[in-house]
Write a protein that holds these residues in place. Structure first.
Motif, mmCIF file in Angstrom:
data_model
loop_
_atom_site.group_PDB
_atom_site.id
_atom_site.type_symbol
_atom_site.label_atom_id
_atom_site.label_comp_id
_atom_site.label_asym_id
_atom_site.label_seq_id
_atom_site.Cartn_x
_atom_site.Cartn_y
_atom_site.Cartn_z
ATOM 1 N N ARG A 56 0.650 -1.407 -0.059
ATOM 2 C CA ARG A 56 0.168 -0.015 -0.618
ATOM 3 C C ARG A 56 0.387 1.303 0.125
ATOM 4 O O ARG A 56 0.855 2.485 -0.924
ATOM 5 N N LEU A 85 -0.748 -2.217 7.272
ATOM 6 C CA LEU A 85 -1.854 -1.215 8.151
ATOM 7 C C LEU A 85 -2.541 -1.941 8.102
ATOM 8 O O LEU A 85 -3.036 -2.852 7.211
ATOM 9 N N ASP A 90 -8.147 -0.190 7.399
ATOM 10 C CA ASP A 90 -7.819 -0.482 6.600
ATOM 11 C C ASP A 90 -7.788 -1.723 5.339
ATOM 12 O O ASP A 90 -8.236 -1.739 4.013
ATOM 13 N N GLU A 93 -10.802 -1.610 3.494
ATOM 14 C CA GLU A 93 -10.732 0.229 2.458
ATOM 15 C C GLU A 93 -9.677 -0.859 0.936
ATOM 16 O O GLU A 93 -10.186 -0.554 0.174
#
Length: 222
Positions: A56, A85, A90, A93
């Motif tokens: 990420r 994360l 997270d 997402e």
């Protein structure tokens, strides 16, 4: 000779990238590494991969931004997000952004390999249908259903070529890439151009675009 599955590792930590490369190569993968998001996006749009491992926190372009642009471009390659994360928000997402799986750092090596095997099985399963501008390709019975309702049945090789292009509609495939993935048993490299001609003749010249000096990509019937 069976082709090695190809994996793109997008990771800016050089030590971790080297470890992942060594691990995946020992498992029979062909590995390419992208140290930033821009390079990852470029490679994913110009080369075929069986699965992505995507960090990420990439420089230049965030990993989730890369993922969203891939999905917006129509690429269906399965993606595993690998990130430090790890709270539920997270993970949600990442999955909502288009990832098939999400694994947090530090990770267990055996679990990573197992998850990649699952994603590869998903990625290689035949899609029942693939939508493109002007029609629908039914891969299971090698039939294109035009928006007008007409149905056109393809030969096995015509179907294999169209499916390869339609699965990654924004990607440009060189003749060499199509030879390896669709016509691996052919002796004449001109077989790619021959079957492109066959498909255009059955539909229209716009079905497959020629990208001068690079190869072919999916077009449309409109």
């Amino acid at each position: 000779m069976k082709e090695k599955p190809r994996v793109l590792v997008a990771e800016d930590d050089s030590r971790l990238a080297a470890m992942l490369t060594e691990l995946l190569e020992s498992e029979g993968y062909e590995v390419l590494v992208a140290p930033d998001g821009q390079r990852a996006l470029h490679l994913s749009l110009t080369q075929p991969f069986d699965v992505f491992v995507l960090d990420r926190g990439l420089p230049v372009m965030d990993g989730l931004d890369v993922l969203r642009r891939l999905r917006q471009g129509g690429l269906t390659v399965p993606v595993l997000v690998l990130s430090a994360l790890g709270n539920p928000a997270d993970r949600v997402e990442g999955l909502d952004g288009g990832a098939e799986d999400y694994l947090t750092k530090p990770f267990d090596v055996d679990e990573l390999l197992a998850r990649l095997r699952v994603l590869r099985r998903r990625g290689t399963s035949t899609l029942p249908s693939i939508r493109f501008t002007g029609g629908l390709f039914e891969a299971d019975n090698r039939t294109v259903v035009l928006d007008s309702g007409a149905r056109i049945v393809l030969s096995e090789r015509e179907s294999a070529l169209l499916e390869q292009l339609a699965r990654r509609p924004t990607q440009v495939f060189s003749r060499g890439m199509l030879l390896d993935s669709v016509f691996a048993d052919a002796d004449d490299p001109g077989v790619v151009d021959t079957y492109v001609h066959h498909l255009r003749k059955k539909f229209s010249k716009s079905l497959i675009e020629t990208v001068r000096g690079l190869g072919y990509r999916m077009g449309s019937l409109s």
